[in-house]
Motif scaffolding. Structure first.
Motif, PDB file in Angstrom:
ATOM      1  N   ARG A 123      -1.047 -12.109   5.250  1.00  0.00           N
ATOM      2  CA  ARG A 123      -0.574 -11.025   6.102  1.00  0.00           C
ATOM      3  C   ARG A 123      -1.703 -10.602   7.037  1.00  0.00           C
ATOM      4  O   ARG A 123      -2.876 -10.646   6.663  1.00  0.00           O
ATOM      5  CB  ARG A 123      -0.154  -9.796   5.294  1.00  0.00           C
ATOM      6  CG  ARG A 123       1.012  -9.988   4.347  1.00  0.00           C
ATOM      7  CD  ARG A 123       2.321 -10.226   5.089  1.00  0.00           C
ATOM      8  NE  ARG A 123       3.463 -10.273   4.217  1.00  0.00           N
ATOM      9  CZ  ARG A 123       3.875 -11.347   3.542  1.00  0.00           C
ATOM     10  NH1 ARG A 123       3.208 -12.471   3.634  1.00  0.00           N
ATOM     11  NH2 ARG A 123       4.938 -11.287   2.779  1.00  0.00           N
ATOM     12  N   LEU A 124      -1.337 -10.185   8.235  1.00  0.00           N
ATOM     13  CA  LEU A 124      -2.283  -9.581   9.163  1.00  0.00           C
ATOM     14  C   LEU A 124      -2.273  -8.092   8.867  1.00  0.00           C
ATOM     15  O   LEU A 124      -1.268  -7.417   9.126  1.00  0.00           O
ATOM     16  CB  LEU A 124      -1.887  -9.862  10.612  1.00  0.00           C
ATOM     17  CG  LEU A 124      -1.796 -11.336  10.984  1.00  0.00           C
ATOM     18  CD1 LEU A 124      -1.265 -11.501  12.403  1.00  0.00           C
ATOM     19  CD2 LEU A 124      -3.148 -12.018  10.826  1.00  0.00           C
ATOM     20  N   THR A 125      -3.353  -7.573   8.317  1.00  0.00           N
ATOM     21  CA  THR A 125      -3.348  -6.178   7.869  1.00  0.00           C
ATOM     22  C   THR A 125      -3.254  -5.197   9.027  1.00  0.00           C
ATOM     23  O   THR A 125      -2.865  -4.050   8.825  1.00  0.00           O
ATOM     24  CB  THR A 125      -4.581  -5.861   7.006  1.00  0.00           C
ATOM     25  OG1 THR A 125      -5.770  -6.034   7.781  1.00  0.00           O
ATOM     26  CG2 THR A 125      -4.626  -6.751   5.773  1.00  0.00           C
ATOM     27  N   CYS A 126      -3.559  -5.657  10.248  1.00  0.00           N
ATOM     28  CA  CYS A 126      -3.490  -4.759  11.416  1.00  0.00           C
ATOM     29  C   CYS A 126      -2.059  -4.486  11.864  1.00  0.00           C
ATOM     30  O   CYS A 126      -1.819  -3.524  12.593  1.00  0.00           O
ATOM     31  CB  CYS A 126      -4.316  -5.311  12.578  1.00  0.00           C
ATOM     32  SG  CYS A 126      -3.621  -6.773  13.382  1.00  0.00           S
ATOM     33  N   THR A 127      -1.115  -5.314  11.452  1.00  0.00           N
ATOM     34  CA  THR A 127       0.285  -5.122  11.851  1.00  0.00           C
ATOM     35  C   THR A 127       1.229  -5.066  10.656  1.00  0.00           C
ATOM     36  O   THR A 127       2.439  -5.163  10.824  1.00  0.00           O
ATOM     37  CB  THR A 127       0.750  -6.251  12.799  1.00  0.00           C
ATOM     38  OG1 THR A 127       0.740  -7.486  12.076  1.00  0.00           O
ATOM     39  CG2 THR A 127      -0.122  -6.349  14.031  1.00  0.00           C
ATOM     40  N   CYS A 128       0.680  -4.902   9.472  1.00  0.00           N
ATOM     41  CA  CYS A 128       1.453  -5.002   8.242  1.00  0.00           C
ATOM     42  C   CYS A 128       1.678  -3.616   7.625  1.00  0.00           C
ATOM     43  O   CYS A 128       0.738  -2.840   7.458  1.00  0.00           O
ATOM     44  CB  CYS A 128       0.680  -5.890   7.271  1.00  0.00           C
ATOM     45  SG  CYS A 128       1.615  -6.366   5.830  1.00  0.00           S
ATOM     46  N   TYR A 129       2.930  -3.328   7.292  1.00  0.00           N
ATOM     47  CA  TYR A 129       3.320  -2.044   6.727  1.00  0.00           C
ATOM     48  C   TYR A 129       3.869  -2.234   5.313  1.00  0.00           C
ATOM     49  O   TYR A 129       4.582  -3.201   5.052  1.00  0.00           O
ATOM     50  CB  TYR A 129       4.418  -1.397   7.585  1.00  0.00           C
ATOM     51  CG  TYR A 129       3.935  -1.015   8.954  1.00  0.00           C
ATOM     52  CD1 TYR A 129       3.497   0.275   9.208  1.00  0.00           C
ATOM     53  CD2 TYR A 129       3.908  -1.942   9.992  1.00  0.00           C
ATOM     54  CE1 TYR A 129       3.050   0.638  10.470  1.00  0.00           C
ATOM     55  CE2 TYR A 129       3.457  -1.591  11.253  1.00  0.00           C
ATOM     56  CZ  TYR A 129       3.028  -0.300  11.482  1.00  0.00           C
ATOM     57  OH  TYR A 129       2.572   0.061  12.729  1.00  0.00           O
ATOM     58  N   PRO A 130       3.557  -1.300   4.405  1.00  0.00           N
ATOM     59  CA  PRO A 130       4.075  -1.417   3.036  1.00  0.00           C
ATOM     60  C   PRO A 130       5.581  -1.209   2.987  1.00  0.00           C
ATOM     61  O   PRO A 130       6.114  -0.331   3.657  1.00  0.00           O
ATOM     62  CB  PRO A 130       3.344  -0.304   2.284  1.00  0.00           C
ATOM     63  CG  PRO A 130       2.929   0.679   3.327  1.00  0.00           C
ATOM     64  CD  PRO A 130       2.740  -0.100   4.596  1.00  0.00           C
TER      65      PRO A 130
END
Length: 160
Positions: A123-130
């Motif tokens: 996952r790209l943590t800059c565009t990833c939502y829980p």
């Protein structure tokens, strides 16, 4: 006309899309890829996070925090005083790459990862939502993602 367009412009909250439901924060359990490499752990171990919990790692390498569901994983980490790797912050590079080991999280933009990498948990943590109540993420996993042969031995970049 029967078409209802969303409100846009200054003073309009983009999150107000008819969601009357306030979801509680999610719990993020995080582990540095550097710690995985330094301890000789395999990122595919089922008990990887249990090993990290027992290893007495510093808070910048392993821990748990509550995160807002309307913030990206990267912004939530930063709001909790953590320094995760990043560059573009728009889903076009993979400097912020992490590996989702459990839970659900969706990216709203991805121009850097292959479908196979995403299927494998990248996952790209800059565009990833829980999307789920609890997540487990190995962060700063750029070396693993960038390596053609998922590089268990490749040295990750230095963490500040």
């Amino acid at each position: 006309m029967g078409i209802k367009l969303p409100a846009v412009g200054p003073g309009v909250d983009a999150d107000d899309e008819g969601d009357d439901e306030d979801l509680p924060p999610a719990e993020l359990e995080y582990l540095s890829y550097r710690a995985v490499v330094e301890h000789g752990w395999d990122i595919d171990d089922d008990d990887l996070f249990d090993k990290a919990a027992r290893a007495n790692l510093d808070d910048d390498q392993y821990g748990r925090v509550e995160i807002d569901r309307d913030e990206t994983l990267l912004r939530s980490a930063e709001a909790n005083g953590l320094k995760w790797g990043s560059q573009c912050r728009s889903g076009t590079c993979n400097a912020c790459a992490g590996v989702l080991k459990s839970g659900e999280a969706e990216m709203d933009m991805n121009l850097a990862l292959t479908d196979e990498q995403v299927d494998d948990g990248a996952r790209l943590t800059c565009t990833c939502y829980p999307e789920s109540d609890r997540l487990r993420v190995v962060f700063n996993a750029f070396p693993l993602i960038a390596d053609d042969d998922p590089g268990r031995g490749r040295e990750p970049p230095a963490e500040d």
